[in-house]
Every structure is written in C-alpha cells, then in structure tokens.
Design an enzyme around this catalytic site. Sequence first.
Site, PDB file in Angstrom:
ATOM      1  N   ARG A   6      -7.839  -3.026   9.304  1.00 45.15           N
ATOM      2  CA  ARG A   6      -6.931  -3.952  10.004  1.00 45.15           C
ATOM      3  C   ARG A   6      -7.598  -4.609  11.210  1.00 45.15           C
ATOM      4  O   ARG A   6      -7.244  -5.728  11.582  1.00 45.15           O
ATOM      5  CB  ARG A   6      -5.643  -3.229  10.404  1.00 45.15           C
ATOM      6  CG  ARG A   6      -4.895  -2.697   9.179  1.00 45.15           C
ATOM      7  CD  ARG A   6      -3.447  -2.402   9.463  1.00 45.15           C
ATOM      8  NE  ARG A   6      -2.899  -1.502   8.462  1.00 45.15           N
ATOM      9  CZ  ARG A   6      -2.472  -1.882   7.255  1.00 45.15           C
ATOM     10  NH1 ARG A   6      -2.537  -3.145   6.902  1.00 45.15           N
ATOM     11  NH2 ARG A   6      -1.989  -1.000   6.405  1.00 45.15           N
TER      12      ARG A   6
ATOM     13  N   ARG B 128      -6.878   2.253  17.951  1.00 42.88           N
ATOM     14  CA  ARG B 128      -6.666   0.801  17.892  1.00 42.88           C
ATOM     15  C   ARG B 128      -6.339   0.181  19.247  1.00 42.88           C
ATOM     16  O   ARG B 128      -6.349  -1.049  19.368  1.00 42.88           O
ATOM     17  CB  ARG B 128      -5.598   0.450  16.841  1.00 42.88           C
ATOM     18  CG  ARG B 128      -6.123   0.611  15.432  1.00 42.88           C
ATOM     19  CD  ARG B 128      -5.145   0.140  14.375  1.00 42.88           C
ATOM     20  NE  ARG B 128      -5.726   0.289  13.048  1.00 42.88           N
ATOM     21  CZ  ARG B 128      -5.033   0.417  11.923  1.00 42.88           C
ATOM     22  NH1 ARG B 128      -3.707   0.411  11.974  1.00 42.88           N
ATOM     23  NH2 ARG B 128      -5.641   0.536  10.769  1.00 42.88           N
TER      24      ARG B 128
ATOM     25  N   SER C 143       6.819   9.196  12.336  1.00 41.17           N
ATOM     26  CA  SER C 143       5.794   8.992  11.310  1.00 41.17           C
ATOM     27  C   SER C 143       6.384   9.116   9.913  1.00 41.17           C
ATOM     28  O   SER C 143       6.932  10.161   9.552  1.00 41.17           O
ATOM     29  CB  SER C 143       4.669  10.019  11.481  1.00 41.17           C
ATOM     30  OG  SER C 143       3.916  10.108  10.293  1.00 41.17           O
TER      31      SER C 143
ATOM     32  N   ARG D 127       3.156   5.904  -3.190  1.00 39.92           N
ATOM     33  CA  ARG D 127       4.360   6.675  -3.539  1.00 39.92           C
ATOM     34  C   ARG D 127       4.678   6.576  -5.021  1.00 39.92           C
ATOM     35  O   ARG D 127       5.149   7.543  -5.636  1.00 39.92           O
ATOM     36  CB  ARG D 127       5.541   6.190  -2.686  1.00 39.92           C
ATOM     37  CG  ARG D 127       5.431   6.701  -1.232  1.00 39.92           C
ATOM     38  CD  ARG D 127       6.237   5.826  -0.291  1.00 39.92           C
ATOM     39  NE  ARG D 127       6.319   6.339   1.066  1.00 39.92           N
ATOM     40  CZ  ARG D 127       5.366   6.210   1.999  1.00 39.92           C
ATOM     41  NH1 ARG D 127       4.219   5.607   1.691  1.00 39.92           N
ATOM     42  NH2 ARG D 127       5.538   6.682   3.214  1.00 39.92           N
TER      43      ARG D 127
ATOM     44  N   ASP E 291       1.556  -0.998  11.914  1.00 42.58           N
ATOM     45  CA  ASP E 291       0.268  -1.448  11.372  1.00 42.58           C
ATOM     46  C   ASP E 291      -0.076  -2.871  11.787  1.00 42.58           C
ATOM     47  O   ASP E 291      -1.208  -3.324  11.605  1.00 42.58           O
ATOM     48  CB  ASP E 291       0.284  -1.353   9.838  1.00 42.58           C
ATOM     49  CG  ASP E 291       0.325   0.097   9.380  1.00 42.58           C
ATOM     50  OD1 ASP E 291      -0.113   0.981  10.136  1.00 42.58           O
ATOM     51  OD2 ASP E 291       0.804   0.348   8.258  1.00 42.58           O
TER      52      ASP E 291
ATOM     53  N   LYS F  86       0.835  -1.213   0.000  1.00 44.26           N
ATOM     54  CA  LYS F  86       0.000   0.000   0.000  1.00 44.26           C
ATOM     55  C   LYS F  86       0.872   1.267   0.000  1.00 44.26           C
ATOM     56  O   LYS F  86       0.674   2.161  -0.810  1.00 44.26           O
ATOM     57  CB  LYS F  86      -0.931  -0.033   1.228  1.00 44.26           C
ATOM     58  CG  LYS F  86      -1.832   1.186   1.349  1.00 44.26           C
ATOM     59  CD  LYS F  86      -3.025   0.894   2.226  1.00 44.26           C
ATOM     60  CE  LYS F  86      -2.759   1.072   3.701  1.00 44.26           C
ATOM     61  NZ  LYS F  86      -2.618   2.475   4.124  1.00 44.26           N
TER      62      LYS F  86
HETATM   63  C1  S3P Z   1       2.344   4.891   6.268  1.00 44.38           C
HETATM   64  C2  S3P Z   1       2.907   5.213   7.476  1.00 44.38           C
HETATM   65  C3  S3P Z   1       2.333   4.804   8.759  1.00 44.38           C
HETATM   66  C4  S3P Z   1       1.378   3.641   8.597  1.00 44.38           C
HETATM   67  C5  S3P Z   1       0.410   3.848   7.469  1.00 44.38           C
HETATM   68  C6  S3P Z   1       1.146   4.051   6.154  1.00 44.38           C
HETATM   69  C7  S3P Z   1       2.975   5.394   5.038  1.00 44.38           C
HETATM   70  O1  S3P Z   1       1.614   5.887   9.319  1.00 44.38           O
HETATM   71  O2  S3P Z   1       0.676   3.414   9.795  1.00 44.38           O
HETATM   72  O3  S3P Z   1      -0.438   2.718   7.337  1.00 44.38           O
HETATM   73  O4  S3P Z   1       2.619   4.923   3.936  1.00 44.38           O
HETATM   74  O5  S3P Z   1       3.847   6.260   5.136  1.00 44.38           O
HETATM   75  P1  S3P Z   1       2.336   7.011  10.222  1.00 44.38           P
HETATM   76  O6  S3P Z   1       3.228   7.790   9.365  1.00 44.38           O
HETATM   77  O7  S3P Z   1       1.199   7.837  10.760  1.00 44.38           O
HETATM   78  O8  S3P Z   1       3.050   6.255  11.291  1.00 44.38           O
END
Ligand code: S3P
Length: 435
Positions: A392, A348, A168, A29, A317, A24
């Site tokens: 999830r 969650r 993040s 990206r 996740d 995903k």
């Molecule tokens: C993601 C980063 C994570 C993840 C999300 C996808 C990404 O989130 O939980 O499912 O694609 O950069 P956070 O950046 O909020 O940790």
Amino acid sequence: MSKIKLAGLPEHGLRGELTMPGDKSISHRALMIGAISHGKTVVDHFLWSNDCQQTLKALQALGVELKTDRQRIIISGQGFSGLKAVANWLEMGNSGTTARLLMGILAGRDFTSYLRGDVSLSRRPMKRVSQPLSQFGAKIIPSSTGTLPLKIEGNSLHGSTVKLTVASAQVKSALIFAALQAAEPSTIIEKLPTRNHTEIMLQKFGAKITTASDNLTIRIEPGAKLTGQEIKVPGDISSAAFFLVAATIVPHSDLIIKNVNLNPTRTGILRVLKKMGAAIEIDYLPNDGEPLGKIEVRSAQLQPIEIQAAEIPAIIDELPLVALLAACASGTSKITGAAELRVKETDRIATVAAELKKLGVQVTELPDGMIIQGISSWQQQTDQLESYGDHRIGMMLAIAALRSKQQFFLNHAEAVAVSYPEFFNDLQTLIQNSR
Ligand code: S3P
C-alpha cells in the site's frame, strides 16, 4: 528487487473505466469458509494476489481439495474435520489475514500446526490473537516476542464470552472460527465495529451467527452444518481507493470505477473524500450479502480533515492514501487514534511520513497518527521513493508521483502484487486513455 520509473503528470488527467479485482479480505474468507464447509464451493472473481495465494497453498497443504477452473476456484469441503495435520511449516508469507484467521481454525483441530512468515509478518503481533483464543481453551505458543513462528496445539474448545481490546477484524474472525468449533455458544464483543465479511459469509453458508443492534456484540452458536455455496467476490474498495484518490488529485480527471464492494464497514474512504470536497458519485447496485456499486470521480480541490479513533477501522488500509489527500489539501490535517498503523506490513506512520517528506510535505508523527500540512505542488527532495516492501505504500507513492512532472523512481515496486498484481497495468491504461 525491482526499481521502476513512475509515471508523472498525465496532461489530460486520468480517464476511462476500470473494473476492480476481487476483494482481498473476501477472497481469503471464501477459501477458508469453503474449506470448513461441506460440499462444493465455487469462488468466482477470486483475487489472484500473493496474499490470497498464500491462503490457497496453506489450505492445500492441510489436505483441502481446491481446483481452478478457468478463473474460478472449486473447493470440495469436508468440514473442519477434513483438515489434516501437516508435518512441515505452514507458510504464511506476508499475509497477516492468512496467519491470524488460520490460528482460529487450527486451534480447534486435533493436531499440531506450525506457522511461519516472511520478515515483515514475523514482526507483527500475534498475541492479540493467541490470548483471546486461549479463553476458548486454545493452546497457541508464539515466539518469545509474541510473533511468528508459532505452534498451535489443536485441542477441543469450549464456549466463551470475549471482549476484544483491539479493533481488528482479523482477531474477531479468528475468534469466530474458534467459536464455531466450541462445545457451547460464545459471545464476542468488539471494541469498535470492524469489517464484517466473515459474519456475512458464514451466515450464507448456514452458520448461526448474529450481530446485535450495537454492531459490536456477536453471538455464535456452534453445531450448524456449513454447506458449500457459490461466491462471487466483489471488487476491492481498498484497491479502488488508489484510483479514487488519483482522479481527485490529478487535474482534468474523470473516472468510473466498476464492481466495488460498498460494505459500510469498508467505505470510510468515501466518507473522507466527500468531507474533503472530492467530486464522487456512488451508484448502488442490487446485490445480496455484500453491497456493490459503481463510483464516478472527478478532480477536485481539497479541504483539510481531522480523523479520530471511531472512524479508523473503516479506513484502516486507506490511511496512507488519506495522508496523501491531506498533503494535497489547503491547510493542516490531523489523524489520531490510528496506532494500529504501526503494526501493519510496515510501521505506516513512519513510512508514510518518511516518503511524504521526500515530496516536501511537512509531516509530524504522533504516537497514534500524524499532522500533515498540505502543499499546492511537490517540492522534490530526492527522486528515489521507497515502498519498504509494503504494497500500500508503494501504490500510494505511484499515485503521488502522478501529481508532478518531475521524475520519480520506486524501489521494491514488486510489493504491489501482495494485493493488486495488475495495479501498474491498470494505471497505464488510464494514462493512455487520456492521451
Ligand atoms: C483485514 C483486517 C484488517 C486489514 C487487513 C485485512 C481482514 O487488519 O488491515 O488488510 O481481512 O480481516 P486488522 O484486523 O489487523 O485491523
């Protein structure tokens, strides 16, 4: 809203082979980086899930030419300046990745954009992105609660050094996209290392972006021409994780999961499974950029585990699944340093605790995690399980139900399409293989 009957204990375990759908994070990206590059980008094994289609539609609305050719997506990128103003709302749906990454891209454009999302996304924090982006000169105005809907007044950006206060990858990626449009070089310092798909892909497209040996400090030099590439999206380890856990907790299982992305910023679930005593074997396959491999997993007895802050980003996740593993282990497990779970598609910590309690599991909520007492078999308190619209949580519960002969129903099962539209079909295939 769909309620479905969940499959129960497969008598002979889960057996067979599965090839994972596209990752995903990497699918989002690939579209965005293709759009801001010059020339043709071909994306193979794209994840056709609701979230990723939200990115696709938003980019099309912004004037990017994206065509589908069989299962591939062909993007005719015209650089950042190929993006055009949209008079209406840009719809983000349930997708935090679409919203946050686009904030970084749109902050540096010469037009104003308006972003909105569904009820769940409109509760999630956006100031964590708009505030650090303002250090590049970005002008983003979220709602009074710091959430969507928000307005991005695109303008010219300057370089900056930004220290992140949350771990993040979405925030980091938004800042990287802003830094690429800035007039001077920038440095971004992460709190903890998070998934680095943006950095890996941008390097492939020709960006000048380097990560220091501390795995935290990222330096971006703007100005390099980004050129379209061919991207084969690897399979999603976060989707594979549901079956790795399923085969571990369902007796007599033996599964092979193929085409799994094994980027170490994402493989926390493999480390946790091993620590808990799972029977997994990993085969790395040669691949440039994103590591790839095949995983074999068989049923195993599990020991409890303690997980702390430093381990959280690589497993963020998968924490609902870790809670499920803990519920099946012999002893007490503890997860801390995971307050981020409270601002995901649902809270969650609260939703996992509420649903595991319906299976008779003792769960104590902590502000930043949970304590879970494992039990040898579920003690059903109700047959109604709830996804709360969180993909999830829904998939974790479908895996939990496999451990019992009792009947369970899942409410709002359609949520799985956010990241894994074929989830129930793939699960059914494995159950049928073992008949
Ligand atoms: C993601 C980063 C994570 C993840 C999300 C996808 C990404 O989130 O939980 O499912 O694609 O950069 P956070 O950046 O909020 O940790």
